[in-house]
Structures are given as C-alpha cells and as structure tokens.
Design a protein around this motif. Sequence first.
Motif, PDB file in Angstrom:
ATOM      1  N   ILE A   3      49.982  23.736  50.978  1.00 33.00           N
ATOM      2  CA  ILE A   3      49.778  23.310  49.592  1.00 33.00           C
ATOM      3  C   ILE A   3      50.896  23.939  48.764  1.00 33.00           C
ATOM      4  CG2 ILE A   3      48.214  23.363  47.622  1.00 33.00           C
ATOM      5  CD1 ILE A   3      45.904  23.664  49.621  1.00 33.00           C
ATOM      6  N   ASP A   4      51.485  23.154  47.869  1.00 31.53           N
ATOM      7  CA  ASP A   4      52.592  23.675  47.076  1.00 31.53           C
ATOM      8  C   ASP A   4      52.147  24.892  46.257  1.00 31.53           C
ATOM      9  OD1 ASP A   4      52.261  22.754  43.988  1.00 31.53           O
ATOM     10  OD2 ASP A   4      51.419  21.241  45.342  1.00 31.53           O
ATOM     11  N   GLU A  25      46.377  23.091  31.226  1.00 29.89           N
ATOM     12  CA  GLU A  25      45.955  23.079  32.629  1.00 29.89           C
ATOM     13  C   GLU A  25      44.959  24.201  32.900  1.00 29.89           C
ATOM     14  OE1 GLU A  25      49.669  21.084  34.974  1.00 29.89           O
ATOM     15  OE2 GLU A  25      49.987  23.081  34.123  1.00 29.89           O
ATOM     16  N   MET A  28      46.767  27.267  41.028  1.00 33.03           N
ATOM     17  CA  MET A  28      45.653  26.717  40.247  1.00 33.03           C
ATOM     18  C   MET A  28      44.332  26.814  41.010  1.00 33.03           C
ATOM     19  SD  MET A  28      47.261  23.623  37.952  1.00 33.03           S
ATOM     20  CE  MET A  28      48.136  22.723  39.208  1.00 33.03           C
ATOM     21  N   ILE A  29      44.363  26.623  42.322  1.00 31.66           N
ATOM     22  CA  ILE A  29      43.148  26.804  43.129  1.00 31.66           C
ATOM     23  C   ILE A  29      42.707  28.263  43.076  1.00 31.66           C
ATOM     24  CG2 ILE A  29      42.221  26.774  45.481  1.00 31.66           C
ATOM     25  CD1 ILE A  29      44.103  24.321  45.980  1.00 31.66           C
ATOM     26  N   ARG A  78      52.392  25.899  43.168  1.00 33.75           N
ATOM     27  CA  ARG A  78      51.764  25.695  41.857  1.00 33.75           C
ATOM     28  C   ARG A  78      50.297  25.288  42.017  1.00 33.75           C
ATOM     29  NH1 ARG A  78      51.247  21.645  38.113  1.00 33.75           N
ATOM     30  NH2 ARG A  78      51.491  22.282  35.953  1.00 33.75           N
ATOM     31  N   THR A  79      50.043  24.352  42.922  1.00 34.98           N
ATOM     32  CA  THR A  79      48.667  23.916  43.176  1.00 34.98           C
ATOM     33  C   THR A  79      47.854  25.065  43.767  1.00 34.98           C
ATOM     34  OG1 THR A  79      49.407  21.642  43.498  1.00 34.98           O
ATOM     35  CG2 THR A  79      47.235  22.220  44.371  1.00 34.98           C
ATOM     36  N   THR A  80      48.453  25.811  44.691  1.00 37.11           N
ATOM     37  CA  THR A  80      47.781  26.973  45.268  1.00 37.11           C
ATOM     38  C   THR A  80      47.388  27.957  44.177  1.00 37.11           C
ATOM     39  OG1 THR A  80      48.951  26.736  47.371  1.00 37.11           O
ATOM     40  CG2 THR A  80      48.019  28.904  46.891  1.00 37.11           C
TER      41      THR A  80
END
Length: 96
Positions: free
Chosen positions: A22-23, A60, A29-30, A25-27
């Motif tokens: 997972i990229d 976000e 946010m998770i 940035r997404t990681t």
Amino acid sequence: MPKNLKSSFKRFHDEMISNDIIDPRTTFMIEMGAAMAVGCYPCMEILTGMAGEKGVTEDELGTIQAIVMAVSAGKVFNQYREVCSRLEPKRENCCA
C-alpha cells in the motif's frame, strides 16, 4: 518499556508501515484511522503532527475521523440490538 522491547516494537512498526504493498500516504491514513479507532492519544498526536509532511490535508483528517465515528456508531448500534434480542420477548420495541 525495556530497551530491547521498545526497539523490537519500532522495527515491527517500521516494517508494517513500509510494506511495499500500500502506498505510504494511504498507509499513513490507515494508521491514523486505526489510532483514532483504538483511542491511542500518543499515536494521534504524533501522526497529526506528521500529516502535512505526508501530504494529508485537514479535510482528509476530518474525513478519516468521520469514517471512524461512523464505524464506531455502527458497532454500538449493533451491540445494543444484540442486547435487545436477548431480552425479547420480555421487552417490546427495545431496538425499533
């Protein structure tokens, strides 16, 4: 926490967030959503401070918070429905 355990946890954490699946940035946010969901104040504080450098906006962060709140509300709703189902037919309209 003993030094060896602390360094073991840091290595574990670093490996999980640098997962090559997972990229980043997404990681991030998770990770923020998980911190919010479990109520980890130190994690939320650290991650909120890092959000800008990770490219995560205030909007976000607010959306992540709203998602966590919605999931939490669903959890409470379903927990109470389960309690009510145990009481029925003793109590009518418990969870209408």
